[in-house]
Design an enzyme around this catalytic site. Structure first.
Site, PDB file in Angstrom:
ATOM      1  N   PRO A  83     -23.251  19.511 -34.652  1.00 33.77           N
ATOM      2  CA  PRO A  83     -21.626  19.334 -35.656  1.00 33.77           C
ATOM      3  C   PRO A  83     -23.261  19.863 -37.409  1.00 33.77           C
ATOM      4  CG  PRO A  83     -22.280  17.113 -35.763  1.00 33.77           C
ATOM      5  CD  PRO A  83     -23.025  18.300 -34.629  1.00 33.77           C
TER       6      PRO A  83
ATOM      7  N   GLU B  65     -25.762   9.132 -31.793  1.00 30.34           N
ATOM      8  CA  GLU B  65     -25.720   9.121 -32.861  1.00 30.34           C
ATOM      9  C   GLU B  65     -26.502  10.823 -33.101  1.00 30.34           C
ATOM     10  OE1 GLU B  65     -24.591   7.942 -35.434  1.00 30.34           O
ATOM     11  OE2 GLU B  65     -23.193   7.195 -34.562  1.00 30.34           O
TER      12      GLU B  65
ATOM     13  N   ARG C  20     -18.770  36.644 -21.305  1.00 32.54           N
ATOM     14  CA  ARG C  20     -17.228  37.898 -20.552  1.00 32.54           C
ATOM     15  C   ARG C  20     -18.054  39.013 -22.203  1.00 32.54           C
ATOM     16  NH1 ARG C  20     -13.541  37.856 -25.556  1.00 32.54           N
ATOM     17  NH2 ARG C  20     -12.172  38.353 -23.677  1.00 32.54           N
TER      18      ARG C  20
ATOM     19  N   ASP D  95     -10.995  43.372 -29.295  1.00 30.18           N
ATOM     20  CA  ASP D  95     -10.620  41.062 -29.017  1.00 30.18           C
ATOM     21  C   ASP D  95     -10.832  40.598 -30.232  1.00 30.18           C
ATOM     22  OD1 ASP D  95     -10.571  40.419 -26.242  1.00 30.18           O
ATOM     23  OD2 ASP D  95     -12.643  39.896 -26.266  1.00 30.18           O
TER      24      ASP D  95
HETATM   25  N1  SAM Z   1     -24.279  11.511 -35.859  1.00 28.48           N
HETATM   26  C1  SAM Z   1     -24.177  13.609 -35.598  1.00 28.48           C
HETATM   27  C2  SAM Z   1     -23.255  14.127 -37.060  1.00 28.48           C
HETATM   28  O1  SAM Z   1     -22.439  13.075 -37.868  1.00 28.48           O
HETATM   29  O2  SAM Z   1     -23.995  15.300 -37.823  1.00 28.48           O
HETATM   30  C3  SAM Z   1     -23.076  13.550 -34.450  1.00 28.48           C
HETATM   31  C4  SAM Z   1     -23.304  13.100 -33.476  1.00 28.48           C
HETATM   32  S1  SAM Z   1     -22.121  13.674 -31.909  1.00 28.48           S
HETATM   33  C5  SAM Z   1     -21.490  12.215 -31.402  1.00 28.48           C
HETATM   34  C6  SAM Z   1     -23.431  13.780 -30.834  1.00 28.48           C
HETATM   35  C7  SAM Z   1     -24.290  15.458 -30.298  1.00 28.48           C
HETATM   36  O3  SAM Z   1     -23.311  15.957 -30.386  1.00 28.48           O
HETATM   37  C8  SAM Z   1     -24.283  16.181 -31.222  1.00 28.48           C
HETATM   38  O4  SAM Z   1     -26.317  15.765 -31.160  1.00 28.48           O
HETATM   39  C9  SAM Z   1     -24.160  17.889 -30.373  1.00 28.48           C
HETATM   40  O5  SAM Z   1     -25.117  17.986 -29.585  1.00 28.48           O
HETATM   41  C10 SAM Z   1     -22.736  17.522 -30.044  1.00 28.48           C
HETATM   42  N2  SAM Z   1     -21.817  17.820 -31.255  1.00 28.48           N
HETATM   43  C11 SAM Z   1     -20.686  17.318 -31.953  1.00 28.48           C
HETATM   44  N3  SAM Z   1     -20.314  17.662 -32.356  1.00 28.48           N
HETATM   45  C12 SAM Z   1     -20.339  18.796 -32.348  1.00 28.48           C
HETATM   46  C13 SAM Z   1     -20.372  20.151 -32.840  1.00 28.48           C
HETATM   47  N4  SAM Z   1     -18.849  20.275 -33.317  1.00 28.48           N
HETATM   48  N5  SAM Z   1     -20.649  21.677 -32.051  1.00 28.48           N
HETATM   49  C14 SAM Z   1     -21.576  21.216 -31.544  1.00 28.48           C
HETATM   50  N6  SAM Z   1     -21.989  20.568 -31.321  1.00 28.48           N
HETATM   51  C15 SAM Z   1     -22.109  18.911 -31.116  1.00 28.48           C
END
Ligand code: SAM
Length: 278
Positions: free
Chosen positions: A116, A143, A181, A196
């Site tokens: 994220p 995490e 796609r 698109d």
């Molecule tokens: N503690 C982290 C933080 O606050 O940045 C978030 C960890 S999340 C619960 C677990 C995993 O989900 C991340 O390591 C990532 O691989 C994936 N993930 C969560 N949200 C995402 C997003 N918006 N885009 C891409 N991957 C995401």
């Protein structure tokens, strides 16, 4: 202002794409991928050899007796952190063994950490990835991953939006779908993706299909006229109108012709006169 470029730009972009792409996915939950990757266009792309997806279970690369892939964070705090070692081992061994049989050296394969905190995934990034032969996607959980993966293994970090998922798997699927796609043959019509939303800085306008009248709501007359030039202009104006109303921030990067600017100026004047009356 960008030069108006008709279809040529879109076609050039399509040509620079690969004819097939291969994704290596590193995950603790490989079972999540069956279903989305089997159905519809992605399923067909896999059958046709346009898309290949190899799933790698990170747990298999943990060498200890219990195949431990996560540990509590140093410094305390809740949750678990994915260990660096199994992920490094998985990515390095898969990419170097692929090189033994495939055409792409490991150094040329983007290793994308889903996170994220990464660059926000967009149509532009999908287009950029559609020029690659192989892409590796690393899915975090809990995490997240040990920071050394981010620092020393990943070549890029992508987020699919400003929200937090439980894992990177759904993000990986979204990326695979958006990239696949774009490859020639996946959608049948090779120019379909040019119009698109987000392909060229505009949202796409409305679509209608049969029946002509549904619950008294009619299809715009112009779409039934058979006048291809008038329909094309209407579609362009509706795309401009929709973008102007919903995502005016996109317009500054769009390819706009003199006519487009004139149409937008008219929309602005109309808005001004409506606000003036209010
Ligand atoms: N503690 C982290 C933080 O606050 O940045 C978030 C960890 S999340 C619960 C677990 C995993 O989900 C991340 O390591 C990532 O691989 C994936 N993930 C969560 N949200 C995402 C997003 N918006 N885009 C891409 N991957 C995401």
């Amino acid at each position: 202002m960008h030069a108006p470029d008709g279809e040529q730009n879109g076609e050039a972009r399509i040509e620079s794409r690969q004819t097939s792409i291969s994704f290596d996915i590193f995950t603790l939950f490989p079972g999540m991928f069956s279903g989305p990757l089997d159905a519809s266009m992605l399923g067909r792309a896999r059958e046709d050899g346009v898309l290949s997806v190899r799933l790698h279970d990170i747990r298999q690369y943990a060498t200890d007796k219990h195949h431990v892939t996560d540990e509590p964070p140093y410094g305390g705090g809740g949750g678990m952190v994915m260990k660096a070692e199994p992920i490094f081992r998985a990515v390095e061994s898969v990419l170097s063994s692929s090189w033994a049989v495939g055409p792409v050296p490991p150094a040329d394969i983007p290793v994308i950490l889903l996170s994220p905190q990464g660059r926000l995934f967009s149509q532009e990034i999908a287009q950029e990835l559609s020029t690659k032969r192989c892409v590796a996607l690393v899915c975090g959980r809990y995490e997240g991953v040990d920071e050394r993966i981010r620092q020393h293994l990943a070549t890029d970090e992508l987020s699919i939006g400003d929200y937090v998922l439980t894992g990177g798997e759904l993000a990986a699927m979204a990326i695979i779908d958006a990239v696949t796609r774009l490859l020639p043959g996946v959608l049948g019509d090779p120019t379909a993706t040019v119009h698109d939303s987000h392909a060229r800085g505009l949202l796409e306008g409305p679509h209608y299909t049969r029946p002509r009248v549904f619950r008294g709501w009619e299809v715009p007359e112009i779409l039934l006229s058979g006048d291809h030039a008038a329909v094309a202009r209407w579609r362009r104006e509706e795309a401009l109108r929709r973008t102007f109303e919903r995502r005016p921030d996109l317009l500054s990067d769009a390819d706009l012709s003199v006519e487009d600017h004139a149409f937008l100026a008219r929309l602005l004047r109309e808005r001004g006169s409506v606000q003036g009356r209010g």
